[in-house]
Each structure stands twice: as structure tokens, then as C-alpha cells.
Write a protein that holds these residues in place. Structure first.
Motif, PDB file in Angstrom:
ATOM      1  N   GLU A 178       1.792   6.946  -6.711  1.00 11.35           N
ATOM      2  CA  GLU A 178       0.748   7.920  -7.041  1.00 11.35           C
ATOM      3  C   GLU A 178       1.224   9.334  -6.749  1.00 11.35           C
ATOM      4  OE1 GLU A 178      -2.949   9.235  -8.362  1.00 11.35           O
ATOM      5  OE2 GLU A 178      -2.134   7.214  -8.447  1.00 11.35           O
ATOM      6  N   THR A 222       3.916   1.543  -1.164  1.00 16.63           N
ATOM      7  CA  THR A 222       4.550   1.655  -2.482  1.00 16.63           C
ATOM      8  C   THR A 222       3.577   2.267  -3.479  1.00 16.63           C
ATOM      9  OG1 THR A 222       5.986  -0.227  -2.047  1.00 16.63           O
ATOM     10  CG2 THR A 222       5.650   0.360  -4.344  1.00 16.63           C
ATOM     11  N   LEU A 223       2.327   1.821  -3.456  1.00 17.29           N
ATOM     12  CA  LEU A 223       1.308   2.407  -4.352  1.00 17.29           C
ATOM     13  C   LEU A 223       1.098   3.886  -4.058  1.00 17.29           C
ATOM     14  CD1 LEU A 223      -1.326  -0.459  -4.404  1.00 17.29           C
ATOM     15  CD2 LEU A 223       0.214   0.227  -6.258  1.00 17.29           C
ATOM     16  N   ARG A 224       1.073   4.233  -2.770  1.00 15.95           N
ATOM     17  CA  ARG A 224       0.897   5.634  -2.385  1.00 15.95           C
ATOM     18  C   ARG A 224       2.054   6.478  -2.911  1.00 15.95           C
ATOM     19  NH1 ARG A 224       3.411   8.787   0.616  1.00 15.95           N
ATOM     20  NH2 ARG A 224       4.609   7.140   1.584  1.00 15.95           N
ATOM     21  N   CYS A 282       0.835  -1.212   0.000  1.00 18.32           N
ATOM     22  CA  CYS A 282       0.000   0.000   0.000  1.00 18.32           C
ATOM     23  C   CYS A 282       0.864   1.256   0.000  1.00 18.32           C
ATOM     24  CB  CYS A 282      -0.922   0.014   1.213  1.00 18.32           C
ATOM     25  SG  CYS A 282      -2.195  -1.246   1.179  1.00 18.32           S
TER      26      CYS A 282
END
Length: 54
Positions: free
Chosen positions: A50, A45-47, A43
Motif C-alpha cells: 500500500e 507485506t500488505l502495508r 500484514c
């Protein structure tokens, strides 16, 4: 952790800060299929991706 850490993984200090808020059931509960820390790393890493427009 049974894998080589990624540079984007949260540090032990960061994990210590958030773990208490995220662990509503024990880490070894039978419902858990994945380590909560691994899920949080994903999560985060995705943040970051983005945030940087990756």
C-alpha cells in the motif's frame, strides 16, 4: 518457520520488538490456527504494498 522465508518477512530483530505487544495469548494456544509471526508478516507485506502503491 516451516517455509522458505520471503524477502519481505520481518527480521528476528523486528519480530522481537513487536512480539511482546502482540502476544496476548501463548503461541501454542488451541485457538491459534496460524503462527502470529506469519500473520504479522502478511500484514506487513500488505502495508508495504500500500505504501508503494502496488
Amino acid at each position: 518457520m516451516s517455509r522458505k522465508p520471503y524477502p519481505t518477512d520481518v527480521s528476528d530483530e523486528e519480530w522481537g520488538f513487536v512480539a511482546a505487544s502482540l502476544t496476548l495469548m501463548s503461541e501454542d494456544a488451541p485457538q491459534r490456527e496460524h503462527s502470529l509471526r506469519e500473520v504479522f508478516n502478511g500484514c506487513d507485506t500488505l502495508r508495504e504494498a500500500e505504501e508503494h502503491g502496488d
